[in-house]
Scaffold this motif. Structure first.
Motif, PDB file in Angstrom:
ATOM      1  N   ILE A 216       0.838  -1.202   0.000  1.00 53.09           N
ATOM      2  CA  ILE A 216       0.000   0.000   0.000  1.00 53.09           C
ATOM      3  C   ILE A 216       0.873   1.252   0.000  1.00 53.09           C
ATOM      4  CG2 ILE A 216      -1.740   1.321   1.272  1.00 53.09           C
ATOM      5  CD1 ILE A 216      -2.994  -1.096   0.147  1.00 53.09           C
ATOM      6  N   PHE A 217       1.948   1.209   0.792  1.00 50.53           N
ATOM      7  CA  PHE A 217       2.882   2.340   0.745  1.00 50.53           C
ATOM      8  C   PHE A 217       3.413   2.530  -0.677  1.00 50.53           C
ATOM      9  CE2 PHE A 217       7.172   3.923   0.555  1.00 50.53           C
ATOM     10  CZ  PHE A 217       7.007   5.177   1.122  1.00 50.53           C
ATOM     11  N   LEU A 218       3.826   1.438  -1.298  1.00 52.43           N
ATOM     12  CA  LEU A 218       4.363   1.533  -2.658  1.00 52.43           C
ATOM     13  C   LEU A 218       3.334   2.137  -3.604  1.00 52.43           C
ATOM     14  CD1 LEU A 218       6.138  -1.938  -2.797  1.00 52.43           C
ATOM     15  CD2 LEU A 218       7.294   0.292  -2.797  1.00 52.43           C
ATOM     16  N   LEU A 219       2.078   1.722  -3.426  1.00 52.08           N
ATOM     17  CA  LEU A 219       1.022   2.226  -4.309  1.00 52.08           C
ATOM     18  C   LEU A 219       0.802   3.730  -4.117  1.00 52.08           C
ATOM     19  CD1 LEU A 219      -0.956   0.772  -6.323  1.00 52.08           C
ATOM     20  CD2 LEU A 219      -2.696   1.086  -4.573  1.00 52.08           C
ATOM     21  N   THR A 220       0.964   4.207  -2.906  1.00 49.61           N
ATOM     22  CA  THR A 220       0.738   5.631  -2.657  1.00 49.61           C
ATOM     23  C   THR A 220       1.949   6.476  -3.053  1.00 49.61           C
ATOM     24  OG1 THR A 220       1.551   5.492  -0.385  1.00 49.61           O
ATOM     25  CG2 THR A 220      -0.808   5.173  -0.719  1.00 49.61           C
ATOM     26  N   ALA A 221       3.141   5.882  -3.045  1.00 50.07           N
ATOM     27  CA  ALA A 221       4.347   6.706  -3.186  1.00 50.07           C
ATOM     28  C   ALA A 221       5.252   6.351  -4.360  1.00 50.07           C
ATOM     29  CB  ALA A 221       5.174   6.635  -1.898  1.00 50.07           C
ATOM     30  N   LYS A 222       5.206   5.099  -4.841  1.00 49.02           N
ATOM     31  CA  LYS A 222       6.258   4.674  -5.771  1.00 49.02           C
ATOM     32  C   LYS A 222       5.775   4.005  -7.051  1.00 49.02           C
ATOM     33  CE  LYS A 222       9.931   5.297  -4.960  1.00 49.02           C
ATOM     34  NZ  LYS A 222      10.697   6.582  -5.035  1.00 49.02           N
ATOM     35  N   THR A 223       4.553   3.527  -7.100  1.00 44.42           N
ATOM     36  CA  THR A 223       4.119   2.778  -8.286  1.00 44.42           C
ATOM     37  C   THR A 223       2.610   2.823  -8.393  1.00 44.42           C
ATOM     38  OG1 THR A 223       4.368   0.659  -9.471  1.00 44.42           O
ATOM     39  CG2 THR A 223       3.839   0.525  -7.137  1.00 44.42           C
ATOM     40  N   ARG A 224       2.079   2.435  -9.560  1.00 48.51           N
ATOM     41  CA  ARG A 224       0.632   2.318  -9.709  1.00 48.51           C
ATOM     42  C   ARG A 224       0.231   0.888 -10.040  1.00 48.51           C
ATOM     43  NH1 ARG A 224      -2.325   5.275  -7.210  1.00 48.51           N
ATOM     44  NH2 ARG A 224      -4.008   5.362  -8.742  1.00 48.51           N
ATOM     45  N   GLN A 225       1.165  -0.032  -9.896  1.00 50.74           N
ATOM     46  CA  GLN A 225       0.841  -1.434 -10.183  1.00 50.74           C
ATOM     47  C   GLN A 225       1.730  -2.312  -9.308  1.00 50.74           C
ATOM     48  OE1 GLN A 225       0.826  -2.303 -14.360  1.00 50.74           O
ATOM     49  NE2 GLN A 225      -0.085  -4.330 -14.111  1.00 50.74           N
ATOM     50  N   ALA A 226       1.098  -3.039  -8.383  1.00 54.33           N
ATOM     51  CA  ALA A 226       1.876  -3.825  -7.423  1.00 54.33           C
ATOM     52  C   ALA A 226       1.302  -5.231  -7.296  1.00 54.33           C
ATOM     53  CB  ALA A 226       1.880  -3.144  -6.056  1.00 54.33           C
ATOM     54  N   TYR A 227       2.206  -6.187  -7.201  1.00 53.98           N
ATOM     55  CA  TYR A 227       1.825  -7.586  -7.015  1.00 53.98           C
ATOM     56  C   TYR A 227       2.432  -8.106  -5.717  1.00 53.98           C
ATOM     57  CZ  TYR A 227       0.216  -7.260 -11.732  1.00 53.98           C
ATOM     58  OH  TYR A 227      -0.480  -6.863 -12.831  1.00 53.98           O
ATOM     59  N   THR A 228       1.614  -8.783  -4.933  1.00 51.34           N
ATOM     60  CA  THR A 228       2.108  -9.512  -3.775  1.00 51.34           C
ATOM     61  C   THR A 228       1.952 -10.991  -4.095  1.00 51.34           C
ATOM     62  OG1 THR A 228       1.491  -7.745  -2.247  1.00 51.34           O
ATOM     63  CG2 THR A 228       1.806  -9.937  -1.306  1.00 51.34           C
ATOM     64  N   LEU A 229       3.069 -11.683  -4.180  1.00 47.97           N
ATOM     65  CA  LEU A 229       3.070 -13.105  -4.531  1.00 47.97           C
ATOM     66  C   LEU A 229       3.060 -13.921  -3.251  1.00 47.97           C
ATOM     67  CD1 LEU A 229       5.994 -13.001  -7.128  1.00 47.97           C
ATOM     68  CD2 LEU A 229       3.557 -12.547  -7.547  1.00 47.97           C
ATOM     69  N   GLU A 230       2.240 -14.952  -3.200  1.00 50.43           N
ATOM     70  CA  GLU A 230       2.144 -15.796  -1.999  1.00 50.43           C
ATOM     71  C   GLU A 230       2.354 -17.255  -2.403  1.00 50.43           C
ATOM     72  OE1 GLU A 230       1.587 -14.772   1.150  1.00 50.43           O
ATOM     73  OE2 GLU A 230       0.762 -12.741   0.940  1.00 50.43           O
ATOM     74  N   SER A 231       3.499 -17.806  -2.023  1.00 49.23           N
ATOM     75  CA  SER A 231       3.694 -19.241  -2.269  1.00 49.23           C
ATOM     76  C   SER A 231       3.202 -20.022  -1.050  1.00 49.23           C
ATOM     77  CB  SER A 231       5.155 -19.556  -2.595  1.00 49.23           C
ATOM     78  OG  SER A 231       6.037 -18.977  -1.670  1.00 49.23           O
ATOM     79  N   PRO A 232       2.725 -21.236  -1.273  1.00 48.62           N
ATOM     80  CA  PRO A 232       2.112 -22.016  -0.180  1.00 48.62           C
ATOM     81  C   PRO A 232       3.177 -22.760   0.617  1.00 48.62           C
ATOM     82  CG  PRO A 232       1.912 -23.211  -2.248  1.00 48.62           C
ATOM     83  CD  PRO A 232       2.648 -21.933  -2.571  1.00 48.62           C
ATOM     84  N   SER A 233       3.392 -22.349   1.878  1.00 52.15           N
ATOM     85  CA  SER A 233       4.585 -22.829   2.575  1.00 52.15           C
ATOM     86  C   SER A 233       4.412 -24.189   3.244  1.00 52.15           C
ATOM     87  CB  SER A 233       5.078 -21.785   3.580  1.00 52.15           C
ATOM     88  OG  SER A 233       4.149 -21.581   4.611  1.00 52.15           O
ATOM     89  N   ASP A 234       3.290 -24.856   2.968  1.00 58.07           N
ATOM     90  CA  ASP A 234       3.164 -26.245   3.417  1.00 58.07           C
ATOM     91  C   ASP A 234       3.519 -27.221   2.294  1.00 58.07           C
ATOM     92  OD1 ASP A 234       2.762 -28.029   5.488  1.00 58.07           O
ATOM     93  OD2 ASP A 234       0.603 -28.204   5.175  1.00 58.07           O
ATOM     94  N   PHE A 235       4.226 -26.708   1.291  1.00 57.10           N
ATOM     95  CA  PHE A 235       4.715 -27.544   0.201  1.00 57.10           C
ATOM     96  C   PHE A 235       6.248 -27.516   0.237  1.00 57.10           C
ATOM     97  CE2 PHE A 235       0.407 -26.717  -0.960  1.00 57.10           C
ATOM     98  CZ  PHE A 235       0.002 -27.819  -1.692  1.00 57.10           C
ATOM     99  N   PRO A 236       6.905 -28.447  -0.479  1.00 58.83           N
ATOM    100  CA  PRO A 236       8.376 -28.481  -0.432  1.00 58.83           C
ATOM    101  C   PRO A 236       8.989 -27.144  -0.870  1.00 58.83           C
ATOM    102  CG  PRO A 236       7.517 -30.491  -1.420  1.00 58.83           C
ATOM    103  CD  PRO A 236       6.344 -29.558  -1.261  1.00 58.83           C
ATOM    104  N   ILE A 237      10.086 -26.780  -0.256  1.00 61.77           N
ATOM    105  CA  ILE A 237      10.698 -25.470  -0.488  1.00 61.77           C
ATOM    106  C   ILE A 237      11.098 -25.293  -1.956  1.00 61.77           C
ATOM    107  CG2 ILE A 237      13.010 -26.279   0.240  1.00 61.77           C
ATOM    108  CD1 ILE A 237      11.666 -22.804   1.061  1.00 61.77           C
TER     109      ILE A 237
END
Ligand SMILES: [Zn+2]
Length: 255
Positions: A216-237
């Protein structure tokens, strides 16, 4: 592919030796000509950021990870990307390989002082966020920002897209590519957000949010397009790192 079943009430998988990962990051970055910025905070710890600029570059991408100390795939993915050294020539890249240095030795989300850094980008209570934001303010704006995270509860990879100007979305491309290497979250809601095919598009008014994550900070100050990637940590690294690397590569190739 089945979940490992380790994550009962939180992340219970392997941790990483963050200082040795960061040492490898440093070596790979130096080998391939990255500029290194050191952000020393009051505890004496050294947050680091890297920049790589090409004379002909037309796009700017920002990558960050390691803001939660129980999410090891992000720093490992950044290390892999640096070692493989595949960066399209038309893109300048800024990256922060680990924003929470004290959380990793404890394999926990917050800092050693108990602060969730990813809720601290509005009021800046921590030395880490203050140093990070001071550095960010010296950098130009970014076309795309990507924050690498993991979710211990997830049944597959998913992402958040913040894209208030309705620019061409990269979300479907990312999910399609990641699906080749990692299960995709199939639920209709994640953390209370409506989710479709592993994609969450929150409609957020930052002013209404009492606490801001980095995105949200990035969206307000540094960019207009942001992705938060979430990998599922109950799977092998290895699967989770492959998911993150694939997602970042897809962004780099698509813009
Ligand atoms: Zn996280």
């Amino acid at each position: 592919m089945q979940r490992l079943g380790k994550n009962i009430d939180g992340y219970r998988g392997e941790g990483i030796e963050i200082q040795s990962v960061l040492e490898e990051v440093k070596v790979a970055a130096a080998t391939h000509g990255w500029h290194r910025d050191s952000l020393v905070i009051s505890s004496g710890a050294e947050l680091v950021a890297y920049r790589k600029r090409n004379d002909s570059a037309k796009k700017r991408v920002y990558l960050s990870t390691g803001i939660h100390g129980d999410e090891p795939a992000g720093p490992l993915a950044i290390l892999k990307l640096l070692q493989e050294n595949y960066w399209p020539a038309h893109i300048d890249v800024w990256l922060c390989p680990c924003l929470n240095l004290t959380g990793f030795p404890l394999n926990k989300r917050e800092t050693a002082l108990g602060i969730d850094l990813n809720r601290d980008y509005r009021h800046f209570l921590s030395d880490e966020t203050r140093a990070h934001v001071a550095w960010l303010k010296d950098q130009p704006n970014f076309d795309i920002a990507v924050c690498l995270h993991e979710d211990w509860e997830a049944n597959g990879f998913y992402l958040y897209e913040l894209n208030p100007d309705n620019r061409p979305s990269l979300a479907e491309n990312i999910v399609r590519a990641v699906a080749q290497v990692c299960p995709i979250e199939g639920g209709d809601t994640v953390d209370g957000w409506p989710t479709k095919n592993g994609i969450i598009r929150p409609q957020v008014n930052p002013e209404e949010r009492p606490q801001w994550p980095e995105s949200i900070f990035l969206l307000t100050a540094k960019t207009r397009q942001a992705y938060t990637l979430e990998s599922p940590s109950d799977f092998p690294i290895e699967i989770r790192v492959a998911a993150q690397v694939t997602a970042v590569r897809t962004v780099l190739n698509a813009i």
